[in-house]
Design a protein around this motif. Sequence first.
Motif, PDB file in Angstrom:
ATOM      1  N   SER A 204      21.228 -52.984  53.744  1.00  0.00           N
ATOM      2  CA  SER A 204      22.278 -52.180  54.370  1.00  0.00           C
ATOM      3  C   SER A 204      23.318 -53.047  55.062  1.00  0.00           C
ATOM      4  CB  SER A 204      21.653 -51.201  55.365  1.00  0.00           C
ATOM      5  OG  SER A 204      20.736 -50.340  54.710  1.00  0.00           O
ATOM      6  N   ALA A 205      22.893 -54.179  55.619  1.00  0.00           N
ATOM      7  CA  ALA A 205      23.855 -55.090  56.257  1.00  0.00           C
ATOM      8  C   ALA A 205      24.901 -55.557  55.257  1.00  0.00           C
ATOM      9  CB  ALA A 205      23.115 -56.283  56.860  1.00  0.00           C
ATOM     10  N   TRP A 206      24.459 -55.859  54.039  1.00  0.00           N
ATOM     11  CA  TRP A 206      25.428 -56.224  53.000  1.00  0.00           C
ATOM     12  C   TRP A 206      26.362 -55.060  52.688  1.00  0.00           C
ATOM     13  CZ3 TRP A 206      25.925 -61.099  52.531  1.00  0.00           C
ATOM     14  CH2 TRP A 206      24.837 -61.989  52.475  1.00  0.00           C
ATOM     15  N   MET A 207      25.798 -53.845  52.578  1.00  0.00           N
ATOM     16  CA  MET A 207      26.613 -52.669  52.287  1.00  0.00           C
ATOM     17  C   MET A 207      27.702 -52.457  53.336  1.00  0.00           C
ATOM     18  SD  MET A 207      23.729 -49.844  51.193  1.00  0.00           S
ATOM     19  CE  MET A 207      22.479 -50.168  49.950  1.00  0.00           C
ATOM     20  N   LEU A 208      27.396 -52.837  54.578  1.00  0.00           N
ATOM     21  CA  LEU A 208      28.317 -52.582  55.687  1.00  0.00           C
ATOM     22  C   LEU A 208      29.240 -53.760  55.984  1.00  0.00           C
ATOM     23  CD1 LEU A 208      25.805 -50.665  57.977  1.00  0.00           C
ATOM     24  CD2 LEU A 208      27.777 -49.698  56.778  1.00  0.00           C
ATOM     25  N   GLY A 209      29.214 -54.786  55.129  1.00  0.00           N
ATOM     26  CA  GLY A 209      30.229 -55.832  55.237  1.00  0.00           C
ATOM     27  C   GLY A 209      29.783 -57.166  55.801  1.00  0.00           C
ATOM     28  N   ALA A 210      28.490 -57.381  55.967  1.00  0.00           N
ATOM     29  CA  ALA A 210      28.027 -58.666  56.481  1.00  0.00           C
ATOM     30  C   ALA A 210      28.475 -59.801  55.561  1.00  0.00           C
ATOM     31  CB  ALA A 210      26.503 -58.673  56.615  1.00  0.00           C
ATOM     32  N   GLY A 211      28.764 -60.947  56.168  1.00  0.00           N
ATOM     33  CA  GLY A 211      29.109 -62.120  55.385  1.00  0.00           C
ATOM     34  C   GLY A 211      27.931 -63.030  55.150  1.00  0.00           C
ATOM     35  N   ARG A 212      26.896 -62.827  55.980  1.00  0.00           N
ATOM     36  CA  ARG A 212      25.715 -63.684  55.898  1.00  0.00           C
ATOM     37  C   ARG A 212      24.547 -62.922  56.513  1.00  0.00           C
ATOM     38  NH1 ARG A 212      25.868 -69.891  58.287  1.00  0.00           N
ATOM     39  NH2 ARG A 212      24.201 -70.742  56.960  1.00  0.00           N
ATOM     40  N   VAL A 213      23.388 -62.956  55.879  1.00  0.00           N
ATOM     41  CA  VAL A 213      22.197 -62.303  56.420  1.00  0.00           C
ATOM     42  C   VAL A 213      21.065 -63.320  56.446  1.00  0.00           C
ATOM     43  CG1 VAL A 213      20.539 -60.421  56.184  1.00  0.00           C
ATOM     44  CG2 VAL A 213      22.923 -60.054  55.514  1.00  0.00           C
ATOM     45  N   VAL A 214      20.429 -63.427  57.604  1.00  0.00           N
ATOM     46  CA  VAL A 214      19.318 -64.357  57.792  1.00  0.00           C
ATOM     47  C   VAL A 214      18.069 -63.539  58.136  1.00  0.00           C
ATOM     48  CG1 VAL A 214      18.455 -66.369  59.022  1.00  0.00           C
ATOM     49  CG2 VAL A 214      20.932 -66.074  58.690  1.00  0.00           C
ATOM     50  N   ALA A 215      16.971 -63.753  57.410  1.00  0.00           N
ATOM     51  CA  ALA A 215      15.737 -62.998  57.607  1.00  0.00           C
ATOM     52  C   ALA A 215      14.649 -63.923  58.143  1.00  0.00           C
ATOM     53  CB  ALA A 215      15.289 -62.370  56.296  1.00  0.00           C
ATOM     54  N   ILE A 216      13.876 -63.427  59.121  1.00  0.00           N
ATOM     55  CA  ILE A 216      12.910 -64.253  59.855  1.00  0.00           C
ATOM     56  C   ILE A 216      11.527 -63.612  59.765  1.00  0.00           C
ATOM     57  CG2 ILE A 216      12.330 -65.223  62.119  1.00  0.00           C
ATOM     58  CD1 ILE A 216      15.502 -64.585  62.672  1.00  0.00           C
ATOM     59  N   ASP A 217      10.546 -64.370  59.322  1.00  0.00           N
ATOM     60  CA  ASP A 217       9.178 -63.869  59.192  1.00  0.00           C
ATOM     61  C   ASP A 217       8.274 -65.078  58.996  1.00  0.00           C
ATOM     62  OD1 ASP A 217       6.760 -62.317  58.241  1.00  0.00           O
ATOM     63  OD2 ASP A 217       8.199 -60.673  58.191  1.00  0.00           O
ATOM     64  N   ARG A 218       6.970 -64.818  58.792  1.00  0.00           N
ATOM     65  CA  ARG A 218       6.047 -65.906  58.472  1.00  0.00           C
ATOM     66  C   ARG A 218       5.223 -65.631  57.215  1.00  0.00           C
ATOM     67  NH1 ARG A 218       1.089 -65.510  62.912  1.00  0.00           N
ATOM     68  NH2 ARG A 218       0.379 -63.408  62.361  1.00  0.00           N
ATOM     69  N   GLU A 219       5.352 -64.416  56.659  1.00  0.00           N
ATOM     70  CA  GLU A 219       4.588 -64.059  55.470  1.00  0.00           C
ATOM     71  C   GLU A 219       5.376 -64.470  54.221  1.00  0.00           C
ATOM     72  OE1 GLU A 219       1.599 -62.998  55.795  1.00  0.00           O
ATOM     73  OE2 GLU A 219       1.680 -62.593  57.957  1.00  0.00           O
ATOM     74  N   PRO A 220       4.827 -65.358  53.388  1.00  0.00           N
ATOM     75  CA  PRO A 220       5.582 -65.884  52.247  1.00  0.00           C
ATOM     76  C   PRO A 220       6.113 -64.803  51.307  1.00  0.00           C
ATOM     77  CG  PRO A 220       3.602 -67.179  52.608  1.00  0.00           C
ATOM     78  CD  PRO A 220       3.503 -65.990  53.523  1.00  0.00           C
ATOM     79  N   GLU A 221       5.289 -63.772  51.033  1.00  0.00           N
ATOM     80  CA  GLU A 221       5.734 -62.742  50.089  1.00  0.00           C
ATOM     81  C   GLU A 221       6.870 -61.907  50.662  1.00  0.00           C
ATOM     82  OE1 GLU A 221       2.108 -61.369  52.364  1.00  0.00           O
ATOM     83  OE2 GLU A 221       2.639 -63.135  51.167  1.00  0.00           O
ATOM     84  N   ARG A 222       6.880 -61.688  51.970  1.00  0.00           N
ATOM     85  CA  ARG A 222       7.984 -60.948  52.588  1.00  0.00           C
ATOM     86  C   ARG A 222       9.258 -61.784  52.575  1.00  0.00           C
ATOM     87  NH1 ARG A 222       5.944 -57.283  57.644  1.00  0.00           N
ATOM     88  NH2 ARG A 222       4.094 -56.380  56.676  1.00  0.00           N
ATOM     89  N   LEU A 223       9.129 -63.054  52.910  1.00  0.00           N
ATOM     90  CA  LEU A 223      10.292 -63.932  52.874  1.00  0.00           C
ATOM     91  C   LEU A 223      10.854 -64.029  51.464  1.00  0.00           C
ATOM     92  CD1 LEU A 223       8.928 -66.695  55.262  1.00  0.00           C
ATOM     93  CD2 LEU A 223      10.915 -65.250  55.714  1.00  0.00           C
ATOM     94  N   GLU A 224       9.969 -64.077  50.477  1.00  0.00           N
ATOM     95  CA  GLU A 224      10.429 -64.148  49.087  1.00  0.00           C
ATOM     96  C   GLU A 224      11.156 -62.865  48.694  1.00  0.00           C
ATOM     97  OE1 GLU A 224      11.250 -65.569  45.338  1.00  0.00           O
ATOM     98  OE2 GLU A 224      10.639 -66.611  47.166  1.00  0.00           O
ATOM     99  N   MET A 225      10.651 -61.713  49.133  1.00  0.00           N
ATOM    100  CA  MET A 225      11.338 -60.457  48.836  1.00  0.00           C
ATOM    101  C   MET A 225      12.724 -60.428  49.482  1.00  0.00           C
ATOM    102  SD  MET A 225      10.045 -56.508  49.478  1.00  0.00           S
ATOM    103  CE  MET A 225       8.801 -56.546  48.173  1.00  0.00           C
ATOM    104  N   ALA A 226      12.826 -60.936  50.703  1.00  0.00           N
ATOM    105  CA  ALA A 226      14.122 -60.981  51.378  1.00  0.00           C
ATOM    106  C   ALA A 226      15.093 -61.895  50.636  1.00  0.00           C
ATOM    107  CB  ALA A 226      13.946 -61.451  52.820  1.00  0.00           C
TER     108      ALA A 226
END
Length: 390
Positions: A204-226
């Motif tokens: 949704s951040a991309w849909m609303l005009g973000a220029g950059r999105v940074v995702a923070i987690d520790r689970e490899p599969e979640r980070l890979e999905m992001a």
Amino acid sequence: MKAICWHGRQDMRVDNVDDPKILDAGDVIIKVTSTAICGSDLHLYNGYMPSMEAGDVVGHEPMGVVMEVGNAVTKLSKGDRVVVPFTLSCGHCFFCERLEYSLCDESNPNADMAAKVMGHSPAGLFGFSHMLGGFAGGQAEYLRVPYADVGPIKIPDGIPDDQVLFLSDIFPTGYMAAENCGIEQGDTVAVWGCGPVAQFAIQSAWMLGAGRVVAIDREPERLEMARTHGKAETIHFEQENVYERLMEMTQGRGPDRCIDAVGAEAHAAGGVREVIDDAKEAVHVPANHPYVLAEAIKCCRKGGTISIPGVYTSTLNGVPMGPAMNKALTFKMGQTHVQRYLKPLLQKIVEGAIDPSFVITHRGSLDQAPELYKTFEQRSDKCIKVVLNP
């Protein structure tokens, strides 16, 4: 009918309970075809939510087919296929008329109980404690849906359940989280957590005009999905210092908008406070963890915005309000006004702008649900999102 019922901390069971009945002329009964386990359900599972009672039917992400229709219902008919939002809203009170559906004044029959804790009562919610209405939830074969002319949305033929099920909660929740940020064109948005709500906040951040999105987690599969589905840059918080990395990425300014998509069950990269909280939980004393919120306050740029879709269930100690005030941060939060977003987000699905089914990693029947709760809570077997088919 079969239903998933809460019987205490980490004790979900498949029970036989009475079939729901029409109790008000505005009700419908649906046969549930798909339902899901939400991250918020883990707050119930882990005993964080007060006013749960043994035998309560849980679940708030259902869809299905209308089987019975109350006499006052005008917008739905038997046989309609619908998605049901987790918020119950009357449609005509002060807040509903402002499209603030999760703040409905009329839908919680236990409003006095909620007001004693919160000062005022929010809307009633499916399957989420007696303080929030005591409504039976949707992890069941059938579901009574009050305010049926206000809540459910009809689904066009030809769209599979998997693509629309998450209109019930996590897609609108992620979208509202991004909207609450007040994203301006080109902004850098940091999202703490890469669970299902966070994945939709990233999209949704991309849909609303973000220029950059940074995702923070520790689970490899979640980070890979992001990375793969969300096109986000990622930070593994146990391998990198989040503050230092975000400052490096933004030339010392910090992200413009920060989203806490984790809430009460956050984890920290070690430290005394997490050890203390873990010790409390070992003796069944629930602890709301402030780790993500504190880190977001530290990292957010001056004058930035912090959006909180992550669920907190009680008092939160250790939040650095001094830095938040001195940095002139804006906070926006709340349960999702789901009904506001149903039509526009369904349209995005119909147009092919997004296929929300990408978050599904596990499926099962109601009989398998208790074990799938354990899998989801432990994040084992690369579990990100569970869908149940009664």
